[in-house]
Design an enzyme around this catalytic site. Sequence first.
Site, PDB file in Angstrom:
ATOM      1  N   LYS A 554       0.880  -1.179   0.000  1.00  0.00           N
ATOM      2  CA  LYS A 554       0.000   0.000   0.000  1.00  0.00           C
ATOM      3  C   LYS A 554       0.908   1.216   0.000  1.00  0.00           C
ATOM      4  CE  LYS A 554      -1.704  -1.639   3.972  1.00  0.00           C
ATOM      5  NZ  LYS A 554      -3.146  -1.527   4.043  1.00  0.00           N
ATOM      6  N   LYS A 560      -0.419   4.153   8.274  1.00  0.00           N
ATOM      7  CA  LYS A 560      -0.594   2.752   7.852  1.00  0.00           C
ATOM      8  C   LYS A 560       0.363   1.822   8.597  1.00  0.00           C
ATOM      9  CE  LYS A 560      -2.118   4.127   3.173  1.00  0.00           C
ATOM     10  NZ  LYS A 560      -3.477   3.578   3.015  1.00  0.00           N
ATOM     11  N   THR A 662      -8.918  -1.011   0.649  1.00  0.00           N
ATOM     12  CA  THR A 662      -9.521  -1.864  -0.376  1.00  0.00           C
ATOM     13  C   THR A 662      -8.594  -3.034  -0.694  1.00  0.00           C
ATOM     14  OG1 THR A 662      -8.687  -0.246  -1.966  1.00  0.00           O
ATOM     15  CG2 THR A 662     -11.033  -0.200  -1.498  1.00  0.00           C
TER      16      THR A 662
HETATM   17  C1  26Q Z   1      -4.882  16.360  -2.613  1.00  0.00           C
HETATM   18  C2  26Q Z   1      -4.420  17.628  -2.900  1.00  0.00           C
HETATM   19  C3  26Q Z   1      -3.362  17.829  -3.756  1.00  0.00           C
HETATM   20  C4  26Q Z   1      -2.760  16.743  -4.333  1.00  0.00           C
HETATM   21  C5  26Q Z   1      -3.214  15.471  -4.058  1.00  0.00           C
HETATM   22  C6  26Q Z   1      -4.274  15.275  -3.196  1.00  0.00           C
HETATM   23  C7  26Q Z   1      -4.754  13.905  -2.902  1.00  0.00           C
HETATM   24  C8  26Q Z   1      -4.722  12.927  -3.878  1.00  0.00           C
HETATM   25  C9  26Q Z   1      -5.138  11.641  -3.611  1.00  0.00           C
HETATM   26  C10 26Q Z   1      -5.243  13.562  -1.659  1.00  0.00           C
HETATM   27  C11 26Q Z   1      -5.665  12.268  -1.396  1.00  0.00           C
HETATM   28  C12 26Q Z   1      -5.629  11.303  -2.374  1.00  0.00           C
HETATM   29  C13 26Q Z   1      -6.032   9.913  -2.185  1.00  0.00           C
HETATM   30  C14 26Q Z   1      -6.623   9.447  -1.110  1.00  0.00           C
HETATM   31  C15 26Q Z   1      -6.939   8.033  -0.976  1.00  0.00           C
HETATM   32  O1  26Q Z   1      -6.553   7.202  -1.790  1.00  0.00           O
HETATM   33  N1  26Q Z   1      -7.685   7.653   0.056  1.00  0.00           N
HETATM   34  C16 26Q Z   1      -8.037   6.268   0.257  1.00  0.00           C
HETATM   35  O2  26Q Z   1      -9.285   6.042  -0.392  1.00  0.00           O
HETATM   36  C17 26Q Z   1      -9.607   4.671  -0.391  1.00  0.00           C
HETATM   37  C18 26Q Z   1     -10.874   4.492  -1.216  1.00  0.00           C
HETATM   38  O3  26Q Z   1     -11.966   5.023  -0.539  1.00  0.00           O
HETATM   39  C19 26Q Z   1      -9.774   4.164   1.030  1.00  0.00           C
HETATM   40  O4  26Q Z   1      -9.991   2.776   0.990  1.00  0.00           O
HETATM   41  C20 26Q Z   1      -8.519   4.454   1.848  1.00  0.00           C
HETATM   42  O5  26Q Z   1      -8.744   4.121   3.213  1.00  0.00           O
HETATM   43  C21 26Q Z   1      -8.163   5.922   1.736  1.00  0.00           C
HETATM   44  O6  26Q Z   1      -6.927   6.178   2.381  1.00  0.00           O
END
Ligand code: 26Q
Length: 813
Positions: A554, A560, A662
């Site tokens: 992951k 984590k 997931t």
């Molecule tokens: C935000 C601002 C600027 C640049 C990037 C971001 C950004 C990009 C991706 C912030 C967060 C993410 C991704 C988050 C993520 O993958 N969260 C996960 O989502 C999964 C699906 O719901 C969950 O199973 C996980 O627990 C969660 O961590």
Amino acid sequence: MSSESAPIRQGNCEPCESLAANFERHIRNWLSRDEKVPGDLYYALALSVKEQLFEHWRSTRRQDLSYQKKQVAYLSLEFLMGRALGNMLLCLDLTDECRQSLNQLAIDLEEIQEQEHDAGLGNGGLGRLAACFMDSCATMDIAATGYGIRYEYGMFMQRIADGYQQEMPDKWLRMGNPWEVRVNSHNVNVPFYGRTETYLDKKRHIAWVDTQDVLAVAYDMPIPGYRNQRVNTLRLWKAEATDDFDLSEFNQGDYAEAVARKNLAEQITMVLYPNDASENGKELRLRQQYFLSSASLQDLLKNWVNAFGEDFSRFAEYNVMQLNDTHPSIAVPELMRLLVDVHGLEWDEAWDITTSCMAYTNHTLLPEALERWPVRMLGNILPRILEIIYEINARYLDKVAQLWPGDHHKLRTLSIIEEGHEQYVRMAYLAIVGSFSVNGVAGLHTELLKQGLFKDFYQLWPEKFNNRTNGVTPRRWLAMCNPGLSELITQKIGDQWVTDLPQLSQLRQFADDVAFVKQWAAIKRQNKARLARLIKRETGVEFDNSMLFDVQVKRIHEYKRQLLNILHVIHLYDRICRGDTDGMVPRCVLIGGKAAPGYAMAKQIIKLANNVAHMVNSDKNMAPWLRMVFLPNYNVSAMEKIAPGTDLSEQISTAGKEASGTGNMKFMMNGALTIGTLDGANIEMLEEVGEENFFLFGLTAAEVAEQRKDYRPNEIINNSAALSGVMQLLESGHFNLLEPGIFDHIIGAIRDPYDQWMTAADFDAYCSAQQAVAAAYQQPAHWYRMSILNTAASGRFSSDVTIAGYRDEIWRA
Ligand code: 26Q
């Protein structure tokens, strides 16, 4: 529709040619060469498979544009699709036919599949969830379009040099992308910069003028359902310069410079931000978000106007937009702008439509991950959008004031605009105010949102909040990636499980069937051998498939707790050194994942994993008991080999921090047992499978919150012989003899009373749970019984189940 009378078998619809004939034609005409290079063969095969889809793709499109069904638009900055070929063949039921045709040419299908470059247009869970949802929507005959960005560079490639992560650009389109179709007729302009002007004709209008427009070009990818006739679309936008970009410069004679400057527009879709948790506030990221939101909404409105003209009264009845986190939440004011400024609706009517169409999914509980944009930046790039946000906020705060009269504190804390030295737009608040539905992604996560982060909004609009526990597609994550197990399951219970995963519960009756258990175990062993080959190829380390395969893959993040896993490996190492191997089981530990390039602590954790692995693997005394690797460049296609070959799945986040997870579900489907905390969807997995088939340990979310107030890791360390031993090894520099001090931050974090992730607090409980794992693994019949029961209990974690919830409770499609 013309397709209705077509044969069920999608791949062979007369009068289309067969896949084999099509493939030969592509090799002959398109490649026009005699020697067959694997990369070219892959390309030709992919083009042939795509052609098999065209007819149903066209008929699906035609049908959906007539609005007999409600249309779902899934708006996401990320779609982590991975490879397409294997899934396409599976959905079209062409795998066997294809393998046979290739065999006649002495070509191996698996080798061809390895040629495909992962479409890594996402960071991790959130992006992969979007991909699983696309698959489920198509399979469940839902008219859903995925809208995203066609990044030139996907998630970076990770290399390990000297134990450290190095990032390399992922130029995934270098060889071309055979699955995409560029559709010039869907081009739209997206405005940036400029200023607003008020003018009067029959009423007061606002015009956004002097904008610098960027052209959005649609690239479509087909999303076939599983053996039905639906082919949905993933529409990815590419940014290009418009032709009238900076005409004035042309006229001044700076022709070449002006043309060169067009590159600025194309920057927008150049690269995926490799950040998966913290907001980073970069202007280019905001431009990406608006570019996606505006292009997609313009596309939806254009389709509507083509069918119904300028009458939007029933628009919300036939359209719903699911926002994948706040990343596309600028779509709320953008839809208002398009309806009011472009299509001339009154504010109230437009607001009704907007708040009946938008639905928001939250994916995080970490407050530091909540997106905020500086008002000044937003006002500069998107002046009209900022005005609309202010208007939305003013009207909404009126309602707040009515509910809590005279409570200025409430107004301040609930405002979409965060006041202070610098003002910010709180994107989550904008999304909640503008949506009719707000959902979390697992039971605990949704409860914590309602009680914590979004408590006031829950009071204001309890009816908006709902839970939709995540799921993963059983096509890719069982049928495709684990053919051995799939075949065995189908032999026993038929093949309906592929589209109705809860049917796996029928496997329970075979959990004590000796012959079945034996077959189950043999398949696991083969899958472990396949995984071992991958590990050997990528790292040179040999994993012995009679040993327990203990896996954590992951994104690397403190919450984590890969660190907890590594500390346990050090503890095992310590015990083996001391000759204390009682009750131990021979174990191969695999860790993989990418760290955000700017996340120093995550990068140090990777370095520590590599150094510990090096010590372990180069010590002869360890060989019978312990092996460890850090697998570089973990991605979707790696997981397709990892999940089937795993015995033990590590889901060990600090309780209350992992929204859902997931990967945990993929492992469970493939018969791995879980060692995990009461966090995210682990809780629901445990409910389904029963505590006796799950290795549970650690503090609960409530206990974490309570203990944090008075957390004393040094005392915990002193009171634990095991952890003291581990700290002694770490602090003596045993794993970094030639690199003094490099792990000081990690050591400091473990001993820090403000350690948010409370690694020390769960260490002893984790070791005990690992001992229970070792004991269980020494009784194969018992272990594989649990393994079967885990697969049997995984039905609820099919994304089909999740999507049925979205469809019935949110989309009402
Ligand atoms: C935000 C601002 C600027 C640049 C990037 C971001 C950004 C990009 C991706 C912030 C967060 C993410 C991704 C988050 C993520 O993958 N969260 C996960 O989502 C999964 C699906 O719901 C969950 O199973 C996980 O627990 C969660 O961590």
